[in-house]
Design a protein around this motif. Structure first.
Motif, PDB file in Angstrom:
ATOM      1  N   PRO A   8       4.075  -4.746  -6.805  1.00 41.35           N
ATOM      2  CA  PRO A   8       4.871  -3.703  -7.462  1.00 41.35           C
ATOM      3  C   PRO A   8       4.417  -2.321  -6.955  1.00 41.35           C
ATOM      4  CG  PRO A   8       3.252  -4.626  -8.975  1.00 41.35           C
ATOM      5  CD  PRO A   8       3.189  -5.455  -7.727  1.00 41.35           C
ATOM      6  N   PHE A   9       5.287  -1.326  -7.131  1.00 44.22           N
ATOM      7  CA  PHE A   9       4.986   0.019  -6.636  1.00 44.22           C
ATOM      8  C   PHE A   9       3.659   0.553  -7.160  1.00 44.22           C
ATOM      9  CE2 PHE A   9       9.529  -0.387  -6.006  1.00 44.22           C
ATOM     10  CZ  PHE A   9       9.705   0.185  -4.749  1.00 44.22           C
ATOM     11  N   ALA A  10       3.342   0.214  -8.407  1.00 43.67           N
ATOM     12  CA  ALA A  10       2.123   0.735  -9.033  1.00 43.67           C
ATOM     13  C   ALA A  10       0.856   0.242  -8.329  1.00 43.67           C
ATOM     14  CB  ALA A  10       2.083   0.345 -10.500  1.00 43.67           C
ATOM     15  N   SER A  11       0.978  -0.853  -7.569  1.00 38.39           N
ATOM     16  CA  SER A  11      -0.217  -1.427  -6.938  1.00 38.39           C
ATOM     17  C   SER A  11      -0.463  -0.880  -5.531  1.00 38.39           C
ATOM     18  CB  SER A  11      -0.090  -2.952  -6.859  1.00 38.39           C
ATOM     19  OG  SER A  11      -0.024  -3.509  -8.158  1.00 38.39           O
ATOM     20  N   GLU A  12       0.479  -0.090  -5.026  1.00 38.39           N
ATOM     21  CA  GLU A  12       0.320   0.357  -3.626  1.00 38.39           C
ATOM     22  C   GLU A  12      -0.937   1.202  -3.434  1.00 38.39           C
ATOM     23  OE1 GLU A  12       2.456   2.916  -0.057  1.00 38.39           O
ATOM     24  OE2 GLU A  12       3.555   2.610  -1.940  1.00 38.39           O
ATOM     25  N   GLN A  13      -1.178   2.160  -4.328  1.00 39.84           N
ATOM     26  CA  GLN A  13      -2.356   3.024  -4.167  1.00 39.84           C
ATOM     27  C   GLN A  13      -3.667   2.238  -4.266  1.00 39.84           C
ATOM     28  OE1 GLN A  13      -1.040   5.674  -2.352  1.00 39.84           O
ATOM     29  NE2 GLN A  13      -3.094   6.251  -2.967  1.00 39.84           N
ATOM     30  N   PRO A  14      -3.812   1.342  -5.249  1.00 42.81           N
ATOM     31  CA  PRO A  14      -5.042   0.528  -5.276  1.00 42.81           C
ATOM     32  C   PRO A  14      -5.256  -0.279  -3.995  1.00 42.81           C
ATOM     33  CG  PRO A  14      -3.908   0.359  -7.387  1.00 42.81           C
ATOM     34  CD  PRO A  14      -3.001   1.129  -6.465  1.00 42.81           C
ATOM     35  N   VAL A  15      -4.169  -0.823  -3.443  1.00 41.33           N
ATOM     36  CA  VAL A  15      -4.287  -1.593  -2.193  1.00 41.33           C
ATOM     37  C   VAL A  15      -4.723  -0.670  -1.047  1.00 41.33           C
ATOM     38  CG1 VAL A  15      -2.987  -2.840  -0.413  1.00 41.33           C
ATOM     39  CG2 VAL A  15      -2.705  -3.451  -2.823  1.00 41.33           C
ATOM     40  N   ARG A  16      -4.101   0.510  -0.950  1.00 36.65           N
ATOM     41  CA  ARG A  16      -4.489   1.466   0.097  1.00 36.65           C
ATOM     42  C   ARG A  16      -5.955   1.872  -0.053  1.00 36.65           C
ATOM     43  NH1 ARG A  16      -0.685   3.742   3.385  1.00 36.65           N
ATOM     44  NH2 ARG A  16       1.514   3.341   2.894  1.00 36.65           N
ATOM     45  N   HIS A  17      -6.379   2.065  -1.286  1.00 36.31           N
ATOM     46  CA  HIS A  17      -7.772   2.443  -1.536  1.00 36.31           C
ATOM     47  C   HIS A  17      -8.715   1.320  -1.097  1.00 36.31           C
ATOM     48  CE1 HIS A  17     -11.238   4.331  -3.340  1.00 36.31           C
ATOM     49  NE2 HIS A  17     -11.502   3.216  -4.011  1.00 36.31           N
ATOM     50  N   TRP A  18      -8.345   0.063  -1.427  1.00 39.64           N
ATOM     51  CA  TRP A  18      -9.170  -1.068  -1.012  1.00 39.64           C
ATOM     52  C   TRP A  18      -9.294  -1.092   0.511  1.00 39.64           C
ATOM     53  CZ3 TRP A  18      -9.255  -5.171   2.196  1.00 39.64           C
ATOM     54  CH2 TRP A  18     -10.249  -6.137   1.979  1.00 39.64           C
ATOM     55  N   CYS A  19      -8.187  -0.840   1.209  1.00 39.08           N
ATOM     56  CA  CYS A  19      -8.190  -0.836   2.678  1.00 39.08           C
ATOM     57  C   CYS A  19      -9.141   0.234   3.228  1.00 39.08           C
ATOM     58  CB  CYS A  19      -6.778  -0.599   3.218  1.00 39.08           C
ATOM     59  SG  CYS A  19      -5.661  -2.005   2.968  1.00 39.08           S
ATOM     60  N   GLU A  20      -9.083   1.435   2.639  1.00 38.75           N
ATOM     61  CA  GLU A  20      -9.960   2.520   3.098  1.00 38.75           C
ATOM     62  C   GLU A  20     -11.430   2.150   2.929  1.00 38.75           C
ATOM     63  OE1 GLU A  20      -9.003   6.224   1.210  1.00 38.75           O
ATOM     64  OE2 GLU A  20      -6.887   6.078   1.808  1.00 38.75           O
ATOM     65  N   VAL A  21     -11.764   1.584   1.789  1.00 32.69           N
ATOM     66  CA  VAL A  21     -13.157   1.258   1.491  1.00 32.69           C
ATOM     67  C   VAL A  21     -13.663   0.106   2.363  1.00 32.69           C
ATOM     68  CG1 VAL A  21     -14.689   0.348  -0.320  1.00 32.69           C
ATOM     69  CG2 VAL A  21     -13.028   2.142  -0.858  1.00 32.69           C
ATOM     70  N   ASN A  22     -12.756  -0.813   2.739  1.00 30.28           N
ATOM     71  CA  ASN A  22     -13.171  -2.041   3.434  1.00 30.28           C
ATOM     72  C   ASN A  22     -12.775  -2.085   4.907  1.00 30.28           C
ATOM     73  OD1 ASN A  22     -14.290  -4.005   1.198  1.00 30.28           O
ATOM     74  ND2 ASN A  22     -12.528  -2.937   0.306  1.00 30.28           N
ATOM     75  N   SER A  23     -12.460  -0.923   5.486  1.00 31.34           N
ATOM     76  CA  SER A  23     -12.135  -0.816   6.926  1.00 31.34           C
ATOM     77  C   SER A  23     -10.941  -1.673   7.334  1.00 31.34           C
ATOM     78  CB  SER A  23     -13.349  -1.200   7.789  1.00 31.34           C
ATOM     79  OG  SER A  23     -14.446  -0.398   7.470  1.00 31.34           O
ATOM     80  N   ASP A  26     -13.039 -11.195  -0.008  1.00 33.85           N
ATOM     81  CA  ASP A  26     -12.985 -10.061  -0.943  1.00 33.85           C
ATOM     82  C   ASP A  26     -11.541  -9.654  -1.212  1.00 33.85           C
ATOM     83  OD1 ASP A  26     -15.705 -10.028  -1.024  1.00 33.85           O
ATOM     84  OD2 ASP A  26     -15.946  -8.362   0.379  1.00 33.85           O
ATOM     85  N   PHE A  27     -10.729  -9.669  -0.148  1.00 31.36           N
ATOM     86  CA  PHE A  27      -9.327  -9.275  -0.320  1.00 31.36           C
ATOM     87  C   PHE A  27      -8.586 -10.287  -1.191  1.00 31.36           C
ATOM     88  CE2 PHE A  27      -4.851  -8.931   0.997  1.00 31.36           C
ATOM     89  CZ  PHE A  27      -4.641  -7.599   0.685  1.00 31.36           C
TER      90      PHE A  27
END
Length: 201
Positions: A145-160, A185-186
């Motif tokens: 859902p749209f609300a999850s996009e930012q958390p996913v992007r944040h996870w990507c930044e933190v985990n390369s 982890d993902f």
């Protein structure tokens, strides 16, 4: 395709002089014969008056390269391309091209002198270039859902991890490159957020 072995971080040039001959050495990352040809053609365009444009390259993992080649470009056989390639093979670096452009200075170097000069030029540029190692990645598709996009992007930044593309429809579908070491982890992250995901194995 990511590489778990060292490759040149980018293009670099170094110049040396031996008995008035100029040796301009260039190193560049390459992943195909076409790229090698492009770099060699560029060297000829940059230095149309040079006497020789010699080169060596290897593509693939150091020690078991998928492809390697060399060219003496008019120098006596084995005095230019081979010493360049020998230096590359001792550097534990893959996907690498070294071009050495020679301006003749009027003094003949002899076969041994040429070998030392070309090897020295290759050594000078390969010792100076930075290396990068890209970790293996797994292509991943995640729907959310749209609300999850930012958390996913944040996870990507933190985990390369890298966001390759995002499509917006009724839900958000993202294509990610997740480091192989972070796949578990993902999975745990997606499970906790109730996201649909799949790995391209």
């Amino acid at each position: 395709m990511s590489k778990d072995y060292p490759v040149p971080a980018g293009y670099l040039e170094r110049e040396t002089e031996v008995k008035k001959s100029r040796f301009i050495a260039r190193v560049a990352p390459v992943s195909s014969r076409e790229e090698v040809r492009t770099w060699v053609d560029q060297a000829h365009r940059d230095h149309p008056d040079a006497r020789h444009v010699c080169w060596g390259y290897q593509i693939g993992r150091p020690g078991s390269a998928a492809e390697a080649a060399m060219n003496d470009d008019g120098e006596p056989s084995g005095t230019a391309g081979k010493p360049i390639l020998n230096v590359i093979q001792h550097k534990d670096m893959g996907d690498v091209l070294v071009i050495v452009i020679r301006y003749f200075g009027g003094i003949k170097l002899g076969a041994g002198g040429l070998v030392r000069a070309y090897a020295g030029a290759a050594e000078s540029v390969l010792s100076a270039v930075d290396r990068v190692v890209q970790q293996p990645v797994v292509l991943t598709t995640v729907s959310m859902p749209f609300a999850s996009e930012q958390p996913v992007r944040h996870w990507c930044e933190v985990n390369s991890a890298t966001v390759e593309s995002v499509d917006y429809g009724a839900t958000v579908t993202a294509r990610l490159q997740v480091p192989e070491s972070s796949v578990d982890d993902f999975s745990a992250f997606c499970d906790s957020h109730k996201l649909d995901y799949s790995f391209d194995r």
